[in-house]
Motif scaffolding. Structure first.
Motif, PDB file in Angstrom:
ATOM      1  N   LEU A 192       0.843  -1.194   0.000  1.00 32.64           N
ATOM      2  CA  LEU A 192       0.000   0.000   0.000  1.00 32.64           C
ATOM      3  C   LEU A 192       0.881   1.247   0.000  1.00 32.64           C
ATOM      4  CD1 LEU A 192      -2.565  -1.236   2.665  1.00 32.64           C
ATOM      5  CD2 LEU A 192      -2.872  -1.195   0.172  1.00 32.64           C
ATOM      6  N   ILE A 193       0.557   2.180  -0.875  1.00 34.40           N
ATOM      7  CA  ILE A 193       1.366   3.395  -1.033  1.00 34.40           C
ATOM      8  C   ILE A 193       0.492   4.609  -0.735  1.00 34.40           C
ATOM      9  CG2 ILE A 193       2.738   4.765  -2.643  1.00 34.40           C
ATOM     10  CD1 ILE A 193       3.138   2.012  -4.177  1.00 34.40           C
ATOM     11  N   SER A 194       0.922   5.414   0.218  1.00 35.11           N
ATOM     12  CA  SER A 194       0.125   6.584   0.600  1.00 35.11           C
ATOM     13  C   SER A 194       1.016   7.637   1.236  1.00 35.11           C
ATOM     14  CB  SER A 194      -0.983   6.179   1.575  1.00 35.11           C
ATOM     15  OG  SER A 194      -1.664   7.324   2.062  1.00 35.11           O
ATOM     16  N   ALA A 195       0.989   8.851   0.685  1.00 33.79           N
ATOM     17  CA  ALA A 195       1.781   9.942   1.250  1.00 33.79           C
ATOM     18  C   ALA A 195       1.266  10.346   2.619  1.00 33.79           C
ATOM     19  CB  ALA A 195       1.770  11.141   0.303  1.00 33.79           C
ATOM     20  N   SER A 196      -0.050  10.260   2.832  1.00 38.38           N
ATOM     21  CA  SER A 196      -0.638  10.682   4.108  1.00 38.38           C
ATOM     22  C   SER A 196      -0.770   9.535   5.099  1.00 38.38           C
ATOM     23  CB  SER A 196      -2.021  11.295   3.879  1.00 38.38           C
ATOM     24  OG  SER A 196      -2.957  10.309   3.481  1.00 38.38           O
ATOM     25  N   ALA A 198      -3.499   8.092   5.691  1.00 35.93           N
ATOM     26  CA  ALA A 198      -4.758   8.287   6.406  1.00 35.93           C
ATOM     27  C   ALA A 198      -5.986   7.818   5.642  1.00 35.93           C
ATOM     28  CB  ALA A 198      -4.917   9.773   6.754  1.00 35.93           C
ATOM     29  N   ALA A 199      -5.819   7.312   4.436  1.00 36.16           N
ATOM     30  CA  ALA A 199      -6.972   6.904   3.629  1.00 36.16           C
ATOM     31  C   ALA A 199      -7.657   5.682   4.249  1.00 36.16           C
ATOM     32  CB  ALA A 199      -6.544   6.596   2.196  1.00 36.16           C
ATOM     33  N   ASN A 200      -8.935   5.823   4.560  1.00 41.31           N
ATOM     34  CA  ASN A 200      -9.674   4.731   5.198  1.00 41.31           C
ATOM     35  C   ASN A 200      -9.704   3.479   4.332  1.00 41.31           C
ATOM     36  OD1 ASN A 200     -10.278   6.318   7.423  1.00 41.31           O
ATOM     37  ND2 ASN A 200     -12.203   7.045   6.570  1.00 41.31           N
ATOM     38  N   GLU A 201      -9.770   3.661   3.006  1.00 38.63           N
ATOM     39  CA  GLU A 201      -9.831   2.511   2.103  1.00 38.63           C
ATOM     40  C   GLU A 201      -8.573   1.649   2.224  1.00 38.63           C
ATOM     41  OE1 GLU A 201     -12.010   6.010   0.197  1.00 38.63           O
ATOM     42  OE2 GLU A 201     -10.155   5.662   1.319  1.00 38.63           O
ATOM     43  N   LEU A 202      -7.422   2.306   2.428  1.00 39.31           N
ATOM     44  CA  LEU A 202      -6.168   1.565   2.531  1.00 39.31           C
ATOM     45  C   LEU A 202      -6.035   0.883   3.896  1.00 39.31           C
ATOM     46  CD1 LEU A 202      -3.617   3.978   0.800  1.00 39.31           C
ATOM     47  CD2 LEU A 202      -4.951   2.116  -0.202  1.00 39.31           C
ATOM     48  N   THR A 203      -6.401   1.591   4.954  1.00 39.25           N
ATOM     49  CA  THR A 203      -6.309   0.970   6.277  1.00 39.25           C
ATOM     50  C   THR A 203      -7.283  -0.194   6.401  1.00 39.25           C
ATOM     51  OG1 THR A 203      -7.850   2.622   7.182  1.00 39.25           O
ATOM     52  CG2 THR A 203      -5.504   3.077   7.394  1.00 39.25           C
ATOM     53  N   LYS A 223       4.004   6.992  11.881  1.00 41.92           N
ATOM     54  CA  LYS A 223       2.981   7.182  12.915  1.00 41.92           C
ATOM     55  C   LYS A 223       1.608   7.522  12.332  1.00 41.92           C
ATOM     56  CE  LYS A 223       6.387   8.748  16.318  1.00 41.92           C
ATOM     57  NZ  LYS A 223       6.808   9.840  17.237  1.00 41.92           N
ATOM     58  N   SER A 224       1.348   7.008  11.148  1.00 42.17           N
ATOM     59  CA  SER A 224       0.043   7.207  10.512  1.00 42.17           C
ATOM     60  C   SER A 224      -0.814   5.968  10.741  1.00 42.17           C
ATOM     61  CB  SER A 224       0.219   7.443   9.013  1.00 42.17           C
ATOM     62  OG  SER A 224       0.783   6.305   8.385  1.00 42.17           O
ATOM     63  N   PRO A 225      -2.131   6.062  10.527  1.00 49.35           N
ATOM     64  CA  PRO A 225      -2.989   4.877  10.670  1.00 49.35           C
ATOM     65  C   PRO A 225      -2.528   3.709   9.803  1.00 49.35           C
ATOM     66  CG  PRO A 225      -4.332   6.853  10.576  1.00 49.35           C
ATOM     67  CD  PRO A 225      -2.925   7.290  10.277  1.00 49.35           C
ATOM     68  N   LEU A 226      -2.070   3.998   8.590  1.00 45.91           N
ATOM     69  CA  LEU A 226      -1.615   2.924   7.717  1.00 45.91           C
ATOM     70  C   LEU A 226      -0.322   2.313   8.232  1.00 45.91           C
ATOM     71  CD1 LEU A 226      -1.890   1.243   5.184  1.00 45.91           C
ATOM     72  CD2 LEU A 226      -0.788   3.087   3.888  1.00 45.91           C
ATOM     73  N   SER A 227       0.591   3.140   8.681  1.00 44.81           N
ATOM     74  CA  SER A 227       1.844   2.631   9.240  1.00 44.81           C
ATOM     75  C   SER A 227       1.585   1.710  10.422  1.00 44.81           C
ATOM     76  CB  SER A 227       2.739   3.804   9.662  1.00 44.81           C
ATOM     77  OG  SER A 227       3.891   3.337  10.319  1.00 44.81           O
TER      78      SER A 227
END
Length: 298
Positions: A192-196, A198-203, A223-227
């Motif tokens: 999964l690739i995301s600069a933020s 924070a995208a709910n679809e990815l998490t 320290k992001s939701p995806l991380s």
């Protein structure tokens, strides 16, 4: 409540206010003129203060808010504050000169170098090695990114991996991503690739795939939701340029990470990789007849 026959949903109050100029009732127009000239001050005003400043009654202020599509003054203030939070940098951007072509190239390259240098100082080599190890033995790889930059990086990652003999597919549709994630299991990888981050679809996809035993690999913000939901997270806090006209450089940084991972995979799987690349080059030469040096697949 808002009359649907006289107002539209106030998704962008600033644009709505501009479109309605000259179309308000005379006393409402006084409110519109004041608001347009004092956008940043409205959030700190009461309805009575605004009415006094405009020399109108409070019911006139309420009618003005409803004409714009809001339920009342409180709803108007909340929506205007939300609009301003993302709009001020575009309404009053920093002054600057339109560069010549060479100057524009230099500006983009300068931002790219700066972003890559920041990223380089944050990278954890062990996480990259762990990503290469997980991908090298993957039964299948699903790569996903949402939004322009991340989607492009995801497509490029899948493009790199399949050439190395790894079954990979890129996904940018949020519903398809949830379904794909549900098909993964032990030995598979969801990248999964995301600069933020924070995208709910990815998490959500990370939780689904992880729940079935797949390895969730993320290239994202620390320290992001995806991380937090990733099995392996390659993290970098990448700065965004304050110049609103300059494209974001973070997608280039993510492409560098994808290339580094792909090169590590190619080296780790050299025997399989070399044969795969030879077959691809041979098939393309038979297709277009060119034998000189050129990018693979061009």
């Amino acid at each position: 409540m808002t009359d649907p026959n006289t107002a539209i949903a106030p998704l962008d109050l600033i644009s709505r206010l501009d479109q309605m100029q000259g179309k308000f009732a005379s006393r409402e127009q006084k409110v519109a003129d004041f608001v347009s000239a004092h956008l940043e001050e409205i959030s700190g005003m009461t309805i009575a203060q605004l009415a006094r400043a405009c020399e109108v009654s409070t019911p006139t202020v309420v009618r003005f808010c409803r004409t714009l599509g809001c339920d009342g003054f409180r709803d108007f203030k909340i929506r205007l504050a939300q609009n301003l939070a993302v709009s001020l940098q575009y309404l009053a951007p920093e002054p600057g000169q339109a560069p010549e072509t060479d100057g524009a190239v230099d500006q983009i390259l300068g931002a790219l170098y700066a972003t890559l240098n920041v990223m380089r100082g944050q990278l954890n080599g062990q996480q990259i090695d762990a990503a290469i190890a997980a991908l090298s033995g993957a039964g299948q790889i699903v790569v996903a990114g949402l939004g322009g930059g991340s989607t492009m990086v995801a497509q490029e990652a899948a493009n790199r991996f399949f050439r190395l003999g790894l079954p990979s597919v890129a996904v940018s549709d949020s519903y398809l991503l949830q379904m794909r994630a549900a098909t993964l299991g032990k030995g598979d990888v969801l990248l999964l690739i995301s600069a933020s981050g924070a995208a709910n679809e990815l998490t959500s996809a990370a939780e689904i795939a992880g729940g079935y035993g797949a390895t969730v690999l993320a290239i994202t913000r620390p320290k992001s939701p995806l991380s937090d939901r990733a099995s392996i997270a390659i993290e970098a806090e990448l700065p965004e340029d304050p110049d609103i006209h300059k494209p974001t450089a973070s997608r280039y940084a993510h492409l560098v990470l994808v290339d580094a991972i792909a090169m590590g995979l190619a080296q780790a799987r050299a025997e399989t990789t070399n044969e795969n690349l030879r077959r691809i080059r041979a098939s393309l030469t038979a297709y277009h007849g060119r034998t000189g040096p050129q990018p693979l697949g061009d």
